[in-house]
Write an enzyme that holds these catalytic residues in place. Structure first.
Site, PDB file in Angstrom:
ATOM      1  N   ARG A  43     -13.045  45.838  14.928  1.00  0.00           N
ATOM      2  CA  ARG A  43     -11.669  45.853  14.398  1.00  0.00           C
ATOM      3  C   ARG A  43     -11.626  45.227  13.011  1.00  0.00           C
ATOM      4  NH1 ARG A  43      -8.391  42.372  18.424  1.00  0.00           N
ATOM      5  NH2 ARG A  43      -6.824  42.768  16.843  1.00  0.00           N
ATOM      6  N   ILE A 100     -11.771  43.820   9.366  1.00  0.00           N
ATOM      7  CA  ILE A 100     -12.871  43.769   8.392  1.00  0.00           C
ATOM      8  C   ILE A 100     -14.183  44.125   9.083  1.00  0.00           C
ATOM      9  CG2 ILE A 100     -14.226  42.221   6.919  1.00  0.00           C
ATOM     10  CD1 ILE A 100     -11.664  40.677   6.287  1.00  0.00           C
ATOM     11  N   ASN A 124     -18.944  37.762  11.386  1.00  0.00           N
ATOM     12  CA  ASN A 124     -17.593  38.095  10.935  1.00  0.00           C
ATOM     13  C   ASN A 124     -16.517  37.624  11.902  1.00  0.00           C
ATOM     14  OD1 ASN A 124     -15.441  39.960   9.644  1.00  0.00           O
ATOM     15  ND2 ASN A 124     -15.593  40.694  11.755  1.00  0.00           N
ATOM     16  N   ALA A 125     -16.876  37.434  13.183  1.00  0.00           N
ATOM     17  CA  ALA A 125     -15.858  37.119  14.185  1.00  0.00           C
ATOM     18  C   ALA A 125     -15.106  35.844  13.809  1.00  0.00           C
ATOM     19  CB  ALA A 125     -16.522  36.943  15.554  1.00  0.00           C
ATOM     20  N   ILE A 142     -11.078  33.645  14.347  1.00  0.00           N
ATOM     21  CA  ILE A 142      -9.713  33.587  14.888  1.00  0.00           C
ATOM     22  C   ILE A 142      -8.898  32.582  14.078  1.00  0.00           C
ATOM     23  CG2 ILE A 142     -10.408  34.197  17.239  1.00  0.00           C
ATOM     24  CD1 ILE A 142     -10.170  31.179  17.939  1.00  0.00           C
ATOM     25  N   GLY A 161      -1.294  24.470   6.710  1.00  0.00           N
ATOM     26  CA  GLY A 161      -1.193  24.999   8.077  1.00  0.00           C
ATOM     27  C   GLY A 161      -2.505  25.466   8.666  1.00  0.00           C
ATOM     28  N   TYR A 195      -8.958  26.058  10.542  1.00  0.00           N
ATOM     29  CA  TYR A 195      -9.594  27.259   9.962  1.00  0.00           C
ATOM     30  C   TYR A 195     -10.298  26.917   8.640  1.00  0.00           C
ATOM     31  CZ  TYR A 195      -9.757  32.223   8.494  1.00  0.00           C
ATOM     32  OH  TYR A 195     -10.144  33.477   8.085  1.00  0.00           O
ATOM     33  N   PRO A 203     -13.618  36.226   1.641  1.00  0.00           N
ATOM     34  CA  PRO A 203     -12.504  37.145   1.384  1.00  0.00           C
ATOM     35  C   PRO A 203     -11.230  36.380   1.053  1.00  0.00           C
ATOM     36  CG  PRO A 203     -13.530  37.581   3.538  1.00  0.00           C
ATOM     37  CD  PRO A 203     -14.024  36.246   3.055  1.00  0.00           C
ATOM     38  N   ILE A 225      -6.665  39.928   3.110  1.00  0.00           N
ATOM     39  CA  ILE A 225      -7.023  41.328   3.326  1.00  0.00           C
ATOM     40  C   ILE A 225      -6.027  41.940   4.311  1.00  0.00           C
ATOM     41  CG2 ILE A 225      -8.920  42.889   4.008  1.00  0.00           C
ATOM     42  CD1 ILE A 225      -9.581  41.058   1.570  1.00  0.00           C
TER      43      ILE A 225
HETATM   44  N1  CAA Z   1       2.613  24.427   0.446  1.00  0.00           N
HETATM   45  C1  CAA Z   1       3.549  23.482   0.589  1.00  0.00           C
HETATM   46  N2  CAA Z   1       4.513  23.537   1.502  1.00  0.00           N
HETATM   47  C2  CAA Z   1       4.519  24.588   2.320  1.00  0.00           C
HETATM   48  C3  CAA Z   1       3.573  25.619   2.240  1.00  0.00           C
HETATM   49  C4  CAA Z   1       2.603  25.507   1.247  1.00  0.00           C
HETATM   50  N3  CAA Z   1       1.654  26.452   1.078  1.00  0.00           N
HETATM   51  N4  CAA Z   1       3.830  26.523   3.190  1.00  0.00           N
HETATM   52  C5  CAA Z   1       4.913  26.084   3.863  1.00  0.00           C
HETATM   53  N5  CAA Z   1       5.333  24.923   3.319  1.00  0.00           N
HETATM   54  C6  CAA Z   1       6.468  24.111   3.716  1.00  0.00           C
HETATM   55  C7  CAA Z   1       7.736  24.966   3.732  1.00  0.00           C
HETATM   56  O1  CAA Z   1       8.261  25.056   2.439  1.00  0.00           O
HETATM   57  C8  CAA Z   1       8.610  24.178   4.674  1.00  0.00           C
HETATM   58  O2  CAA Z   1       9.148  23.076   4.011  1.00  0.00           O
HETATM   59  P1  CAA Z   1      10.698  22.707   4.218  1.00  0.00           P
HETATM   60  O3  CAA Z   1      10.850  22.495   5.689  1.00  0.00           O
HETATM   61  O4  CAA Z   1      10.854  21.465   3.396  1.00  0.00           O
HETATM   62  O5  CAA Z   1      11.443  23.895   3.705  1.00  0.00           O
HETATM   63  C9  CAA Z   1       7.613  23.601   5.683  1.00  0.00           C
HETATM   64  O6  CAA Z   1       6.330  23.684   5.050  1.00  0.00           O
HETATM   65  C10 CAA Z   1       7.572  24.388   6.955  1.00  0.00           C
HETATM   66  O7  CAA Z   1       7.198  25.758   6.630  1.00  0.00           O
HETATM   67  P2  CAA Z   1       7.279  26.906   7.701  1.00  0.00           P
HETATM   68  O8  CAA Z   1       8.679  27.324   7.901  1.00  0.00           O
HETATM   69  O9  CAA Z   1       6.331  27.982   7.307  1.00  0.00           O
HETATM   70  O10 CAA Z   1       6.788  26.086   8.993  1.00  0.00           O
HETATM   71  P3  CAA Z   1       6.336  26.589  10.379  1.00  0.00           P
HETATM   72  O11 CAA Z   1       6.044  25.372  11.186  1.00  0.00           O
HETATM   73  O12 CAA Z   1       7.248  27.633  10.922  1.00  0.00           O
HETATM   74  O13 CAA Z   1       4.946  27.313  10.056  1.00  0.00           O
HETATM   75  C11 CAA Z   1       2.769  27.617   9.304  1.00  0.00           C
HETATM   76  C12 CAA Z   1       3.924  26.613   9.464  1.00  0.00           C
HETATM   77  C13 CAA Z   1       2.321  28.063  10.687  1.00  0.00           C
HETATM   78  C14 CAA Z   1       1.653  26.880   8.633  1.00  0.00           C
HETATM   79  C15 CAA Z   1       3.264  28.828   8.495  1.00  0.00           C
HETATM   80  O14 CAA Z   1       3.738  28.366   7.257  1.00  0.00           O
HETATM   81  C16 CAA Z   1       2.147  29.800   8.242  1.00  0.00           C
HETATM   82  O15 CAA Z   1       1.768  30.599   9.095  1.00  0.00           O
HETATM   83  N6  CAA Z   1       1.582  29.778   7.028  1.00  0.00           N
HETATM   84  C17 CAA Z   1       0.528  30.700   6.634  1.00  0.00           C
HETATM   85  C18 CAA Z   1      -0.795  30.078   6.821  1.00  0.00           C
HETATM   86  C19 CAA Z   1      -1.819  31.062   6.304  1.00  0.00           C
HETATM   87  O16 CAA Z   1      -1.842  31.422   5.133  1.00  0.00           O
HETATM   88  N7  CAA Z   1      -2.697  31.529   7.169  1.00  0.00           N
HETATM   89  C20 CAA Z   1      -3.657  32.485   6.768  1.00  0.00           C
HETATM   90  C21 CAA Z   1      -3.889  33.424   7.884  1.00  0.00           C
HETATM   91  S1  CAA Z   1      -4.911  34.787   7.355  1.00  0.00           S
HETATM   92  C22 CAA Z   1      -6.413  34.116   7.208  1.00  0.00           C
HETATM   93  O17 CAA Z   1      -6.656  32.982   7.511  1.00  0.00           O
HETATM   94  C23 CAA Z   1      -7.466  35.030   6.662  1.00  0.00           C
HETATM   95  C24 CAA Z   1      -8.123  34.442   5.481  1.00  0.00           C
HETATM   96  O18 CAA Z   1      -9.269  34.028   5.588  1.00  0.00           O
HETATM   97  C25 CAA Z   1      -7.437  34.450   4.195  1.00  0.00           C
END
Ligand code: CAA
Length: 240
Positions: free
Chosen positions: A12, A14, A82-83, A85, A143, A147, A177, A180
């Site tokens: 699945r 990448i 690659n696996a 989560i 967040g 990871y 990466p 993506i």
């Molecule tokens: N920097 C600073 N502050 C941040 C921020 C950031 N990057 N992102 C969110 N915040 C702050 C928000 O502004 C918010 O502040 P206020 O309450 O003062 O407004 C606070 O954090 C809470 O934000 P959320 O509403 O997003 O909080 P949540 O608890 O609902 O979710 C989270 C938190 C789960 C971390 C969510 O923000 C999220 O999913 N973020 C994305 C994380 C991400 O990029 N994951 C990548 C997945 S893909 C991957 O990992 C593949 C790869 O290799 C690239």
């Protein structure tokens, strides 16, 4: 006789693109997967690539799974770790299980697969290991302490094992990466993702095939002098 490659999480996202790219390059590919039998079967029907089920975070299962691939297809020449989560959440909300599971699968999986396949590559004096890291292991990500730590660990693991493999013709490299267009990234809340995409100079998410082409190069004969390196494929989001 063609070389044999295992791609973990290879049915699945990448991983699927990597499996197909390596097949197109002449490898006989074994695509590992952990859970979704239906999607794995559809992948095999679509691509003609055999799928093998085991959990890369389980050491014994990895040893057994790799032995089964060797028995069915031949000795393993290339491994693409690659696996991966996600269990995203800010630290104050993250459980120990969310921490441990991401470390077990994402980083532990690399160790387990290398333990299974590196000794044979070393003996046969040829091997390719490509570990899929992440921009978030290089730069950190709000967040994602679990990871980011696991992916950052992958980059260290790559450089250490590259030193051990070099004199045996085994190269070990990483690809980092960026964001993506996959199910994993689709799970990021839309407003958060919009802000992330706005910071990508190329102005869009990457495509799985754009990562797969990098992996195919690192697995080729042409990449024999490339080892211990990290290829960042991220649309310019992080220049490392
Ligand atoms: N920097 C600073 N502050 C941040 C921020 C950031 N990057 N992102 C969110 N915040 C702050 C928000 O502004 C918010 O502040 P206020 O309450 O003062 O407004 C606070 O954090 C809470 O934000 P959320 O509403 O997003 O909080 P949540 O608890 O609902 O979710 C989270 C938190 C789960 C971390 C969510 O923000 C999220 O999913 N973020 C994305 C994380 C991400 O990029 N994951 C990548 C997945 S893909 C991957 O990992 C593949 C790869 O290799 C690239």
């Amino acid at each position: 006789m063609s070389r044999i490659a295992i791609v973990t999480g290879g049915t699945r996202g990448i991983g699927e693109a990597i499996s197909v790219a390596l097949k197109d390059q002449g490898f006989t590919v074994a695509a590992n997967y952990a859970g979704n039998d239906e999607k794995a079967k559809a992948f095999t029907d679509r691509t003609g690539i055999a799928a093998f089920k085991w959990d890369v975070g389980d050491h014994e299962a990895c040893l057994a799974g790799c032995a089964e691939v060797a028995e069915q297809l031949g000795e393993v020449d290339a491994v693409v770790n690659n696996a991966g989560i996600t269990r995203d959440g800010t630290l104050h909300r993250m459980s120990y299980d969310d921490w441990h599971e991401v470390m077990r699968v994402n980083l532990g999986g690399c160790f387990n697969m290398a333990k299974a396949c590196f000794p044979g590559m070393r003996e046969r004096q040829w091997g390719r290991i490509v570990n899929i890291g992440s921009i978030n292991g290089q730069a950190g990500q709000y967040g994602q302490v679990n990871y980011a730590a696991a992916k950052s660990g992958i980059h260290g693991f790559t450089k250490a094992l590259a030193q051990e493999g070099a004199k045996f013709g085994v190269t070990v490299n990483a690809i980092a990466p960026g964001y993506i267009d996959t199910d994993m990234v689709a799970a990021v809340p839309e407003p958060v993702l919009e802000k992330i995409v706005a910071k990508i100079p190329v102005g869009r998410l990457g495509q799985a095939e754009e990562i797969a082409r990098g992996v195919a190069f690192l697995c080729s004969e042409n990449a024999a002098f490339v080892t211990g390196s990290t290829m960042s494929i991220n649309g310019g989001q992080h220049m490392y």
